[in-house]
Every structure is written in structure tokens, then in C-alpha cells.
Design a protein around this motif. Sequence first.
Motif, PDB file in Angstrom:
ATOM      1  N   SER A 221       0.803  -1.222   0.000  1.00 13.25           N
ATOM      2  CA  SER A 221       0.000   0.000   0.000  1.00 13.25           C
ATOM      3  C   SER A 221       0.834   1.268   0.000  1.00 13.25           C
ATOM      4  N   GLY A 222       2.061   1.184   0.540  1.00 13.73           N
ATOM      5  CA  GLY A 222       2.887   2.384   0.657  1.00 13.73           C
ATOM      6  C   GLY A 222       2.439   3.277   1.802  1.00 13.73           C
ATOM      7  N   LYS A 223       1.469   2.832   2.574  1.00 17.52           N
ATOM      8  CA  LYS A 223       0.944   3.601   3.700  1.00 17.52           C
ATOM      9  C   LYS A 223       1.909   3.544   4.879  1.00 17.52           C
ATOM     10  N   LEU A 224       2.044   4.639   5.584  1.00 22.36           N
ATOM     11  CA  LEU A 224       2.932   4.697   6.739  1.00 22.36           C
ATOM     12  C   LEU A 224       2.178   4.288   7.997  1.00 22.36           C
ATOM     13  N   PHE A 225       2.706   3.285   8.690  1.00 22.09           N
ATOM     14  CA  PHE A 225       2.100   2.815   9.936  1.00 22.09           C
ATOM     15  C   PHE A 225       3.005   3.247  11.095  1.00 22.09           C
ATOM     16  N   PRO A 226       2.528   4.066  11.996  1.00 20.24           N
ATOM     17  CA  PRO A 226       3.370   4.542  13.100  1.00 20.24           C
ATOM     18  C   PRO A 226       3.632   3.440  14.109  1.00 20.24           C
ATOM     19  N   GLY A 227       4.738   3.523  14.788  1.00 19.34           N
ATOM     20  CA  GLY A 227       5.066   2.562  15.813  1.00 19.34           C
ATOM     21  C   GLY A 227       4.251   2.800  17.075  1.00 19.34           C
ATOM     22  N   THR A 228       3.795   1.733  17.702  1.00 14.03           N
ATOM     23  CA  THR A 228       2.987   1.831  18.916  1.00 14.03           C
ATOM     24  C   THR A 228       3.625   1.103  20.090  1.00 14.03           C
ATOM     25  N   GLY A 229       4.840   0.572  19.896  1.00 11.10           N
ATOM     26  CA  GLY A 229       5.489  -0.177  20.960  1.00 11.10           C
ATOM     27  C   GLY A 229       4.960  -1.596  21.092  1.00 11.10           C
ATOM     28  N   ARG A 230       4.301  -2.042  20.082  1.00 13.08           N
ATOM     29  CA  ARG A 230       3.693  -3.375  20.115  1.00 13.08           C
ATOM     30  C   ARG A 230       4.758  -4.459  20.196  1.00 13.08           C
ATOM     31  N   GLN A 231       4.634  -5.397  21.128  1.00 11.48           N
ATOM     32  CA  GLN A 231       5.568  -6.498  21.322  1.00 11.48           C
ATOM     33  C   GLN A 231       4.968  -7.785  20.737  1.00 11.48           C
ATOM     34  N   VAL A 232       5.712  -8.434  19.842  1.00  8.74           N
ATOM     35  CA  VAL A 232       5.245  -9.658  19.184  1.00  8.74           C
ATOM     36  C   VAL A 232       6.407 -10.624  19.047  1.00  8.74           C
ATOM     37  N   LYS A 233       6.104 -11.840  18.604  1.00  7.84           N
ATOM     38  CA  LYS A 233       7.161 -12.775  18.220  1.00  7.84           C
ATOM     39  C   LYS A 233       7.746 -12.323  16.878  1.00  7.84           C
ATOM     40  N   LEU A 234       9.001 -12.614  16.673  1.00  9.75           N
ATOM     41  CA  LEU A 234       9.694 -12.137  15.483  1.00  9.75           C
ATOM     42  C   LEU A 234       9.045 -12.619  14.194  1.00  9.75           C
ATOM     43  N   ASN A 235       8.575 -13.860  14.185  1.00 12.44           N
ATOM     44  CA  ASN A 235       8.002 -14.371  12.935  1.00 12.44           C
ATOM     45  C   ASN A 235       6.668 -13.711  12.594  1.00 12.44           C
ATOM     46  N   ALA A 236       6.067 -12.995  13.546  1.00 15.36           N
ATOM     47  CA  ALA A 236       4.812 -12.293  13.272  1.00 15.36           C
ATOM     48  C   ALA A 236       5.027 -11.117  12.335  1.00 15.36           C
ATOM     49  N   ALA A 237       6.225 -10.522  12.367  1.00 10.11           N
ATOM     50  CA  ALA A 237       6.512  -9.397  11.483  1.00 10.11           C
ATOM     51  C   ALA A 237       6.436  -9.829  10.023  1.00 10.11           C
ATOM     52  N   TYR A 238       6.976 -11.003   9.736  1.00 10.24           N
ATOM     53  CA  TYR A 238       6.930 -11.526   8.357  1.00 10.24           C
ATOM     54  C   TYR A 238       5.482 -11.815   7.968  1.00 10.24           C
ATOM     55  N   ALA A 239       4.743 -12.409   8.878  1.00  9.50           N
ATOM     56  CA  ALA A 239       3.354 -12.769   8.575  1.00  9.50           C
ATOM     57  C   ALA A 239       2.495 -11.525   8.341  1.00  9.50           C
TER      58      ALA A 239
END
Length: 429
Positions: A221-239
Motif C-alpha cells: 500500500s505504501g501507507k505509513l504505519f506509526p510505531g505503537t510499541g507493540r511487542q510480538v514474536k519475530l516471525n509475526a513481522a513476516y506474517a
Amino acid sequence: MNDWPDRRTGDRSERYGRGSASPQPESARAMPHIQRRPAPPQRPQVPPQSQGYDDRYPSDPHGSPGYDSGYNTGQVYGGGAGGGRGRGGGRAGGDAGYVQGRPAPDWRRRIKLGALTLVTVFLVVSVSTYFWADSKLKREVDLSKVIERPSEGEGTNYLIVGSDSREGMSAEDKKRLRTGSAEGKRTDSMMILHRGSNGPTLISLPRDSQVEIPSFKGSQSGKLFPGTGRQVKLNAAYAEDGPELLVRTVEFNTGLRIDHYVEIGFGGFANIVDALGGVEMDIPKAFKDKKSGADFQAGKQTLNGEQSLAFVRTRYAFKGSDLDRTKNQQKFLAALASQAATPSTVLNPFRLYPTLGAGLDTLIVDKDMSLWSLSQMFFAMKGVTGGDGTSMNIPLAGSNGGNLVWDKAKVKQLMEQLKNDEKVTVTGN
């Protein structure tokens, strides 16, 4: 009546037959009134050895032989038949540079031409192979979409990802490899490979690592998503948003800039191993896992594609779970690289081309990845276990509700050493 055609008189024996014994020169006795035009200079034609006359003079019309020089001894000069043994005779005997009337072969020149031909063929094949292999790379990851990147450091850093992608696999393949039929794809393993002047360093990032998702730009989308300090497992970023967000998350949590991205799925991994004819492994302890299909005895053994995939996916059979699995993954990848770089593979086109085809068809890389850079990554992977290399898990401080928590102080020190291309002194789990 005179028998002579030109009415010459006299006894034939007085004119002929005296041979070389006569005190008079031959020319004084040979038809003084006949004028001959001087013949143009030419190479003498030598009569056969069996004849004792010179055919330059005609024979007598009444059957008498022509002029006899008296040298009809069978010795022939000038190199005709039978002259090969005479002194200064034919080319075979008198000229060492000739054999059987032809020049002797120039072996030095032939060797030079042969060597030049081989070098030319080698260069043509090498260049053709390079462009063929380069054209097969899938450059699908655009790192220019990654925002707020760390500064560049010394050396080169690769993010190597093993995904559970089942793309291109038949139902039979999925069943045989025990991959399941889940849609989409997730990261099954992640590693940072640093190639520098102090030897290669391979660092596994457990997929259950607890990390923060930073601000990012959507890859589609090219949309900018701001950081919220969300904590996740590393593989969730890829998903969540694919390779670009995974790179952004790794860079944000490590402070290390990723130069290249390389990803391979289940099917491609197994095909590479089978194309190589298997990979030899020394398994220290027997283990079995129903989920991955692993069933191994201790000792040295050659694993095929199906067995190799089960080996690198197994985690439930180990006490350390994902940490033990990452160690097996590192060990296997180093063995795979070492075997693929042997002369029996590189110099054997019947093994090299299937291996390249199996690997390159399933690799996904960044848009700036060249085949040369990929080969450098490959040889750095081989060097991890070659004495100068280092392999480890990223330093951990413990776990938090099933998530693995990094040791921030050690991680910062480790990343600084990599960024400055210094010798790694930090130890991991």
C-alpha cells in the motif's frame, strides 16, 4: 647404302659405344651439326632406377638406345624413389625437418592452439552459465521500501530466511515432506550472516524472540504505519507484511543494517539436497519426532532431501526446543555449503546445473542482489565451520510467557562488533 638418317658415314662403334672410356669429351662425339635450343632451367626428372639411360636424348630410330652417361649404377640423386638412403638424398633422409616428403608437425604450435581453444571454451561456458544463473534469481524484495534504516557498517550482512512456503509443491510432495497444507507462508528460521575481514559470523534469531514492531511503510500500500510499541514474536513481522517489515523489525531491534535478503521455501530446500546427491551429517544422538517425520540414529549418515527437511525442522524432540533446532540448522547449512563447493560438484556439469537450477528457482532475494554477492554469501556460510568462523544464537536473558527475551546489553555489544567488523567476543546461547 647409308643406314644413317642424315647420311652420316662411319662406323657406329666409332661414334657410339666408347662410353666414358674415350679420351674425348662426350660433347665432342655427340652430333655436332644438330643445334639444340637451350632448355629452360628446371628440376631434373630422374628416371626409374631400373633404367640406365637419360631420357633427355632420343633413342635411335633403329632400336639403338639413346645417350648413356655411363652412371647407370642405380644411384639416384635429387630425392626420387630409391633416393631416401643416399647421402643428401630425398627429403626423408637429407632434411630432418621433413617426414615422408611433408614438414614435421609443429607440436609447440599445436599445444598453444589447443590450450587457447580450451581457455576460450571455458570462458564462453563460464560467462554463459553466469548469465543463465543470474537470470533465474527472483529479485522480489525491495529494501528501498524499508524506512529509518541504520547507518552502513563494515563488511556485508545477509538476512537468511527459511520459510514454510509450499509454493510449487504437489499434494504428494506435501504429504511426503510432512509440511501440511497451510495457506500463505511464515518464517521457520531466521539468521544474520556477517561476512567480514575477521571471518564469517552466523547468528540465529529464534522465531519466538520477543521484539517490537516499529513504524513502517506498507510494502504493497505504501501507507505509513506509526510505531505503537507493540511487542510480538519475530516471525509475526513476516506474517504481517512480508520480507520488508521483517527487515525493518530486525534492523530496529538490533541496530544493524541488513545489506541483502535471501529466502528459501521447504520444497526448494529439499530439491537442492537431492540435486547434490544428499548431505553427509554426523548426528551425535539419536532422536525421533512425529510432527517433522524425523527418525535418526546416531553417527555419520547421508541425508536426502526429505530427511534433511525433517532434520532442520525438528524442535519438539529437544529439551531446548527452538534453540536446539537453530543449532542444527546452522550445522546443516554449513555442511550443505561445504559439500556444494567441492570440485566433484563445481566441475561436474551433470551435478552443478541441477543444483543451481534447484536452488535458484526457489530463492527469493532483494533487488540489489547479484549472483556474485550470492556466491560470496555461500562461501561465507561454508567458512562458518572452517576454523575462522563463529556460529551462535543471539544472546538471551530468559523467557517471558513463551517468548524469548534478548539480553539487550550483550546484543548491543555484539552488533557493534559486527558493525565495525571486529572480532566477535560475545557469546550466545
